[in-house]
Scaffold this motif. Structure first.
Motif, PDB file in Angstrom:
ATOM      1  N   ILE A 116       0.836  -1.193   0.000  1.00  0.00           N
ATOM      2  CA  ILE A 116       0.000   0.000   0.000  1.00  0.00           C
ATOM      3  C   ILE A 116       0.876   1.250   0.000  1.00  0.00           C
ATOM      4  O   ILE A 116       2.019   1.225   0.437  1.00  0.00           O
ATOM      5  CB  ILE A 116      -0.966   0.038   1.204  1.00  0.00           C
ATOM      6  N   GLU A 117       0.306   2.327  -0.479  1.00  0.00           N
ATOM      7  CA  GLU A 117       1.012   3.593  -0.556  1.00  0.00           C
ATOM      8  C   GLU A 117       1.116   4.229   0.822  1.00  0.00           C
ATOM      9  O   GLU A 117       0.126   4.379   1.524  1.00  0.00           O
ATOM     10  CB  GLU A 117       0.276   4.526  -1.503  1.00  0.00           C
ATOM     11  N   LEU A 118       2.325   4.605   1.172  1.00  0.00           N
ATOM     12  CA  LEU A 118       2.558   5.236   2.469  1.00  0.00           C
ATOM     13  C   LEU A 118       2.788   6.734   2.308  1.00  0.00           C
ATOM     14  O   LEU A 118       2.297   7.531   3.092  1.00  0.00           O
ATOM     15  CB  LEU A 118       3.761   4.584   3.139  1.00  0.00           C
ATOM     16  N   ILE A 119       3.545   7.104   1.295  1.00  0.00           N
ATOM     17  CA  ILE A 119       3.852   8.513   1.018  1.00  0.00           C
ATOM     18  C   ILE A 119       3.805   8.736  -0.486  1.00  0.00           C
ATOM     19  O   ILE A 119       4.233   7.889  -1.262  1.00  0.00           O
ATOM     20  CB  ILE A 119       5.266   8.887   1.506  1.00  0.00           C
ATOM     21  N   ARG A 120       3.318   9.923  -0.877  1.00  0.00           N
ATOM     22  CA  ARG A 120       3.374  10.371  -2.275  1.00  0.00           C
ATOM     23  C   ARG A 120       3.909  11.799  -2.233  1.00  0.00           C
ATOM     24  O   ARG A 120       3.267  12.680  -1.655  1.00  0.00           O
ATOM     25  CB  ARG A 120       1.996  10.350  -2.909  1.00  0.00           C
ATOM     26  N   THR A 121       5.087  12.007  -2.825  1.00  0.00           N
ATOM     27  CA  THR A 121       5.717  13.325  -2.749  1.00  0.00           C
ATOM     28  C   THR A 121       6.662  13.556  -3.916  1.00  0.00           C
ATOM     29  O   THR A 121       7.143  12.609  -4.531  1.00  0.00           O
ATOM     30  CB  THR A 121       6.486  13.494  -1.421  1.00  0.00           C
ATOM     31  N   ASN A 122       6.936  14.831  -4.180  1.00  0.00           N
ATOM     32  CA  ASN A 122       7.931  15.215  -5.189  1.00  0.00           C
ATOM     33  C   ASN A 122       9.298  15.416  -4.550  1.00  0.00           C
ATOM     34  O   ASN A 122      10.261  15.684  -5.247  1.00  0.00           O
ATOM     35  CB  ASN A 122       7.523  16.524  -5.864  1.00  0.00           C
ATOM     36  N   ASP A 123       9.382  15.324  -3.241  1.00  0.00           N
ATOM     37  CA  ASP A 123      10.612  15.591  -2.502  1.00  0.00           C
ATOM     38  C   ASP A 123      11.427  14.297  -2.335  1.00  0.00           C
ATOM     39  O   ASP A 123      11.100  13.455  -1.496  1.00  0.00           O
ATOM     40  CB  ASP A 123      10.256  16.174  -1.142  1.00  0.00           C
ATOM     41  N   PRO A 124      12.513  14.143  -3.096  1.00  0.00           N
ATOM     42  CA  PRO A 124      13.310  12.907  -2.991  1.00  0.00           C
ATOM     43  C   PRO A 124      13.996  12.757  -1.639  1.00  0.00           C
ATOM     44  O   PRO A 124      14.250  11.640  -1.196  1.00  0.00           O
ATOM     45  CB  PRO A 124      14.320  13.016  -4.128  1.00  0.00           C
ATOM     46  N   THR A 125      14.283  13.857  -0.962  1.00  0.00           N
ATOM     47  CA  THR A 125      14.931  13.746   0.349  1.00  0.00           C
ATOM     48  C   THR A 125      13.962  13.214   1.397  1.00  0.00           C
ATOM     49  O   THR A 125      14.375  12.483   2.297  1.00  0.00           O
ATOM     50  CB  THR A 125      15.517  15.093   0.814  1.00  0.00           C
ATOM     51  N   LEU A 126      12.688  13.551   1.274  1.00  0.00           N
ATOM     52  CA  LEU A 126      11.679  13.030   2.197  1.00  0.00           C
ATOM     53  C   LEU A 126      11.530  11.522   2.023  1.00  0.00           C
ATOM     54  O   LEU A 126      11.456  10.776   3.000  1.00  0.00           O
ATOM     55  CB  LEU A 126      10.341  13.728   1.986  1.00  0.00           C
TER      56      LEU A 126
ATOM     57  N   VAL B 101      12.041  17.294 -14.637  1.00  0.00           N
ATOM     58  CA  VAL B 101      11.526  18.527 -14.031  1.00  0.00           C
ATOM     59  C   VAL B 101      11.107  18.286 -12.588  1.00  0.00           C
ATOM     60  O   VAL B 101      11.125  19.192 -11.771  1.00  0.00           O
ATOM     61  CB  VAL B 101      10.341  19.073 -14.855  1.00  0.00           C
ATOM     62  N   GLY B 102      10.712  17.063 -12.253  1.00  0.00           N
ATOM     63  CA  GLY B 102      10.308  16.738 -10.895  1.00  0.00           C
ATOM     64  C   GLY B 102       8.846  17.007 -10.601  1.00  0.00           C
ATOM     65  O   GLY B 102       8.481  17.243  -9.458  1.00  0.00           O
ATOM     66  N   ILE B 103       8.005  16.982 -11.639  1.00  0.00           N
ATOM     67  CA  ILE B 103       6.582  17.269 -11.415  1.00  0.00           C
ATOM     68  C   ILE B 103       5.768  16.024 -11.072  1.00  0.00           C
ATOM     69  O   ILE B 103       4.697  16.148 -10.506  1.00  0.00           O
ATOM     70  CB  ILE B 103       5.950  17.974 -12.639  1.00  0.00           C
ATOM     71  N   LEU B 104       6.275  14.859 -11.409  1.00  0.00           N
ATOM     72  CA  LEU B 104       5.547  13.632 -11.090  1.00  0.00           C
ATOM     73  C   LEU B 104       6.012  13.102  -9.734  1.00  0.00           C
ATOM     74  O   LEU B 104       7.210  12.910  -9.517  1.00  0.00           O
ATOM     75  CB  LEU B 104       5.774  12.575 -12.179  1.00  0.00           C
ATOM     76  N   PRO B 105       5.085  12.878  -8.818  1.00  0.00           N
ATOM     77  CA  PRO B 105       5.485  12.426  -7.482  1.00  0.00           C
ATOM     78  C   PRO B 105       5.938  10.973  -7.458  1.00  0.00           C
ATOM     79  O   PRO B 105       5.529  10.165  -8.292  1.00  0.00           O
ATOM     80  CB  PRO B 105       4.213  12.601  -6.655  1.00  0.00           C
ATOM     81  N   ARG B 106       6.781  10.684  -6.489  1.00  0.00           N
ATOM     82  CA  ARG B 106       7.211   9.310  -6.218  1.00  0.00           C
ATOM     83  C   ARG B 106       6.344   8.761  -5.093  1.00  0.00           C
ATOM     84  O   ARG B 106       5.818   9.514  -4.275  1.00  0.00           O
ATOM     85  CB  ARG B 106       8.667   9.280  -5.794  1.00  0.00           C
ATOM     86  N   ARG B 107       6.219   7.441  -5.060  1.00  0.00           N
ATOM     87  CA  ARG B 107       5.422   6.793  -4.015  1.00  0.00           C
ATOM     88  C   ARG B 107       6.291   5.821  -3.243  1.00  0.00           C
ATOM     89  O   ARG B 107       7.110   5.126  -3.824  1.00  0.00           O
ATOM     90  CB  ARG B 107       4.250   6.035  -4.636  1.00  0.00           C
ATOM     91  N   LEU B 108       6.080   5.790  -1.931  1.00  0.00           N
ATOM     92  CA  LEU B 108       6.758   4.826  -1.073  1.00  0.00           C
ATOM     93  C   LEU B 108       5.711   3.817  -0.627  1.00  0.00           C
ATOM     94  O   LEU B 108       4.702   4.176  -0.025  1.00  0.00           O
ATOM     95  CB  LEU B 108       7.389   5.527   0.136  1.00  0.00           C
ATOM     96  N   MET B 109       5.958   2.551  -0.936  1.00  0.00           N
ATOM     97  CA  MET B 109       5.016   1.485  -0.662  1.00  0.00           C
ATOM     98  C   MET B 109       5.556   0.580   0.437  1.00  0.00           C
ATOM     99  O   MET B 109       6.763   0.371   0.540  1.00  0.00           O
ATOM    100  CB  MET B 109       4.785   0.650  -1.928  1.00  0.00           C
TER     101      MET B 109
ATOM    102  N   GLU C 278      -3.173   9.106   3.455  1.00  0.00           N
ATOM    103  CA  GLU C 278      -4.311   8.412   4.034  1.00  0.00           C
ATOM    104  C   GLU C 278      -4.987   7.492   3.038  1.00  0.00           C
ATOM    105  O   GLU C 278      -6.079   7.034   3.244  1.00  0.00           O
ATOM    106  CB  GLU C 278      -5.317   9.431   4.569  1.00  0.00           C
ATOM    107  N   ARG C 279      -4.315   7.228   1.922  1.00  0.00           N
ATOM    108  CA  ARG C 279      -4.878   6.319   0.918  1.00  0.00           C
ATOM    109  C   ARG C 279      -4.827   4.893   1.454  1.00  0.00           C
ATOM    110  O   ARG C 279      -3.854   4.504   2.069  1.00  0.00           O
ATOM    111  CB  ARG C 279      -4.084   6.412  -0.373  1.00  0.00           C
ATOM    112  N   PRO C 280      -5.849   4.090   1.185  1.00  0.00           N
ATOM    113  CA  PRO C 280      -5.864   2.697   1.661  1.00  0.00           C
ATOM    114  C   PRO C 280      -4.848   1.825   0.957  1.00  0.00           C
ATOM    115  O   PRO C 280      -4.383   2.120  -0.071  1.00  0.00           O
ATOM    116  CB  PRO C 280      -7.277   2.212   1.373  1.00  0.00           C
TER     117      PRO C 280
END
Length: 73
Positions: free
Chosen positions: A2-12, A41-49, A71-73
């Motif tokens: 499941i998705e835990l984080i969705r962000t454009n910030d690679p350091t996060l 450009v960094g406009i597409l977010p990365r996801r941590l699963m 808060e995504r399931p």
């Protein structure tokens, strides 16, 4: 998983991975190579699963370190 984080910030993402792996929680970063499609450009977010059984603990670890998980399931 499941998705835990969705962000454009690679350091996060990197910080969250270190926190989770330090606690023995496996995690997987998705959409890492999407920059080839967007032109770096960094406009597409990365996801941590994370695996579903570890999600509750993983969210608690992130909150304890001032990272608000998705808060995504």
């Amino acid at each position: 998983m499941i998705e835990l984080i969705r962000t454009n910030d690679p350091t996060l993402i990197a910080f969250a991975k270190v926190l989770l792996e330090g606690e023995g929680i496996r995690c997987f970063e998705m959409d890492v190579h999407m920059s080839a499609l967007e032109g770096s450009v960094g406009i597409l977010p990365r996801r941590l699963m994370v695996p579903r059984p570890d999600a509750h603990l993983a969210r608690a670890i992130l909150r304890d370190n001032d990272i608000e998980p998705s808060e995504r399931p």
